[in-house]
Write an enzyme that holds these catalytic residues in place. Structure first.
Site, short mmCIF file in Angstrom:
data_model
loop_
_atom_site.label_atom_id
_atom_site.label_comp_id
_atom_site.label_asym_id
_atom_site.label_seq_id
_atom_site.Cartn_x
_atom_site.Cartn_y
_atom_site.Cartn_z
N TYR A 119 5.72 -11.73 5.04
CA TYR A 119 6.63 -10.60 4.84
C TYR A 119 7.72 -10.63 5.91
CZ TYR A 119 3.10 -8.54 1.72
OH TYR A 119 2.21 -8.30 0.69
N HIS B 28 -4.06 -14.28 0.02
CA HIS B 28 -2.90 -13.62 -0.59
C HIS B 28 -2.73 -13.99 -2.05
CE1 HIS B 28 1.27 -11.88 0.66
NE2 HIS B 28 0.83 -11.37 -0.45
N SER C 15 1.72 -1.36 -5.00
CA SER C 15 2.74 -0.98 -6.00
C SER C 15 2.26 0.16 -6.89
CB SER C 15 3.12 -2.18 -6.87
OG SER C 15 3.48 -3.29 -6.09
N PRO C 16 1.79 1.28 -6.34
CA PRO C 16 1.27 2.36 -7.18
C PRO C 16 2.34 3.05 -8.03
CG PRO C 16 1.42 3.07 -4.89
CD PRO C 16 1.69 1.60 -4.91
N GLY D 208 4.74 1.05 -9.46
CA GLY D 208 5.28 -0.02 -10.28
C GLY D 208 6.27 -0.92 -9.58
#
Length: 584
Positions: free
Chosen positions: A43, A117, A197-198, A200
């Site tokens: 990241y 990952h 990603s709750p 989306g």
């Protein structure tokens, strides 16, 4: 402890917050009760910034006035970055060891939770998971887990390490995440489920905020849609940890709101009606599944494209089953669910569905739809090898179009004929395929191996590549012709211009078909080892493939012979004067 985490990836993105602003977001989340921070070595703003986000998280924790010991830091390894937008999996033990050691230096050892990952398609999953277990044994990490896995992969991973956490994408409009079985399995097994990603992801967040049910309920409670979604996800399972990724203080405040928001029974019921996949988590399977002997039956016939499903379905149609097929209805597999729902609601109690259904999630949608009407489901799996399915696809194309279509012709034909597909359709099926199992809810899983009918033709031939022949091969070919063999050519001219209809080797005329498509990933059916041109020759000359022979120098010819069921004969053996046949 609040089961809310913070996804920190976007705090290190291009165009994201400044370092001070990012640290302020992390501190607000922690002050709001968040006790899990999710990061990874890759990241960062670019491929040159490996470890950027981990250093940011470490700095934020060092500056935070709270108790660092209460915070779980999750990091991940097994991905690499190769320039803009190129993220490649690397599951080698050597890479994972080096990546974890570097992450531990940035975050401080031991890392609370270290995840694989991504799965490396070039490596056995067991290799990567055993590497994680060794990192745990060394004390570099406290716990290990996996990310973005199917249920069968999760089960395999547990055979090689103690998997204590799984991270997957999960948001209200994503039916697949729950229907894969991973979420429910983790709940049953007590495995921590981290839901990234709750909302989306950044591109879908605004659309989610406009969902009528979510917008109405959020307005009635005086909260944002995002806070409402987090509160609802928290209510679905005691092991579920949503990790949204806010980049501004304004949106980070939703974490504290969600933590305090208690949904009423009526609100949960309205959300479940809007997003029915959630019922898999909230309602025990015994309350959803009808008795196996209940009236009616939905039969789900599944298999690779061109595996022979249509042949199997005829028996059910003849017995009065209603057939539902994506090729007839159009759209995608999920679009058949409302049609099945309407058919069962209208009183049709026997339905047969014949489609690919490679994923557990696509099958679950049909199972749950049938169960809602009290109808049990049986699976018929047409177990066809890739090689047989490739031959079937070419035969079907010849029947429908009279020729083996090229890539552009397939694109045009596919608009009205879904069966005119390129080779990658079958390769994709194989890549994502999950074998059906009884624990999905089937009454039975009937595995039917594909059996090819005997060829109608009786002639036999030697298939050759004109570009590989030498003068010394004329004699052996003449001997085969004397024994009743035809000699047929399959050649490749990647420059785009086909060769002659016949080539000559001395006095022997060799009728030849040519592939003219460029090198690179195969997008046509005619380049060996794919069987398109050979199947066309079989049909044109009335051949029995099993009685044929394939001469050649390499893997392409060997693979072609395997697909046809023919004998492969290495050209060097022919040249030496004694043909050595290889039975496949």
């Amino acid at each position: 402890m609040t089961r809310l985490g913070l996804g920190c990836m976007r705090l290190s993105s291009v165009g994201g917050p400044t370092r001070a602003e990012a640290i302020a977001v992390i501190h607000l989340a922690l002050d709001s009760g968040v006790r899990l921070l999710d990061t990874a070595d890759v990241y960062g703003p670019s491929a040159r910034d490996i470890g950027h986000n981990e250093r940011l998280v470490g700095e934020a924790l060092d500056q935070w006035a709270g108790d660092r010991g209460e915070v779980t830091v999750v990091s991940k390894g097994g991905l690499t970055r190769r320039g803009a937008g190129r993220w490649l999996a690397d599951g080698r033990a050597k890479h994972l060891t080096a990546a974890c050691e570097a992450s531990a230096q940035r975050l401080g050892a031991p890392i609370d939770l270290y995840l694989l990952h991504a799965l490396d398609p070039q490596r056995e999953l067991s290799t990567s998971v055993r590497a994680l277990a060794k990192l745990q044994d060394r004390g570099l990490v406290r716990r290990v887990g996996v990310s973005n896995v199917r249920l069968d992969q999760l089960r395999e991973a547990r055979e090689h390490a103690e998997i204590s956490a799984v991270e997957v994408g999960l948001w209200p409009l994503d039916r697949g995440a729950i229907r894969t079985g991973v979420v429910g399995y983790c709940a049953d097994e007590g495995i921590q489920l981290i839901a990234h990603s709750p909302f989306g992801g950044p591109k879908r967040t605004r659309g989610l905020a406009r969902h009528p049910v979510l917008a109405t309920l959020a307005d009635q409670r005086g909260v944002s849609v995002h806070a409402l979604v987090l509160a609802w996800l928290l209510s679905l399972s005691d092991n579920l940890w949503p990790i949204p990724g806010p980049t501004r203080l304004e949106t980070a405040r939703d974490l504290g709101v969600a933590r305090e928001l208690e949904l009423t029974q009526d609100e949960r019921a309205r959300l479940e009606a809007a997003f029915p996949a959630a019922r898999i988590l909230t309602t025990p399977i015994a309350a959803r599944r009808p008795p196996d002997h209940a009236d009616g039956e939905v039969v789900l016939i599944m298999g690779m494209p061109a595996s022979g499903k249509t042949t199997q379905v005829r028996d059910f149609v003849d017995r009065g089953y209603l057939r539902l097929n994506r090729d007839d209805a159009g759209g995608n597999l999920a679009d058949l669910a409302p049609i099945l729902d309407q058919s069962l609601a209208s009183g049709r109690r026997r339905v047969v569905l014949d489609n690919t259904y490679p994923r557990r999630s696509s099958r679950n949608l049909m199972i749950e739809t049938a169960w809602a009407h009290g109808v049990p489901v049986r699976c018929v799996w047409i177990d066809t090898s890739l090689e047989d399915a490739q031959v079937n696809a070419c035969q079907r194309m010849l029947e429908r179009h009279g020729q083996v279509l090229g890539p552009e012709e397939m694109k045009r034909a596919n608009r009205s004929d879904p069966n005119s597909f390129p080779p990658r359709a079958q390769l994709h099926f194989r890549a994502v395929f999950e074998a059906p199992t009884l624990d999905e809810g089937f009454v039975a899983v009937d595995v039917r191996p594909f059996v090819r009918r005997a060829a109608s033709g009786q002639a036999r031939a030697v298939f050759v590549d004109p570009g590989q022949l030498e003068a010394a091969h004329e004699g052996p070919l003449a001997d085969h012709i004397a024994q009743g063999y035809l000699v047929l050519g399959i050649g490749w001219r990647p420059e785009g211009a086909p060769g002659p209809d016949s080539v000559w080797l001395g006095d022997i005329e060799i009728p030849t078909l040519w592939c003219t498509h460029p090198p690179g990933p195969i997008g046509c059916w005619c380049r060996k080892p794919l069987p398109g041109l050979a199947v066309a020759l079989v049909e044109a000359h009335g051949l029995d493939p099993v009685a044929c022979r394939v001469w050649g120098r390499g893997a392409a010819e060997r693979g072609l012979a395997e697909r046809l069921g023919a004998r492969f004969e290495p050209l060097e053996s022919v040249f030496a004067g004694s043909v050595s046949t290889v039975e496949l």
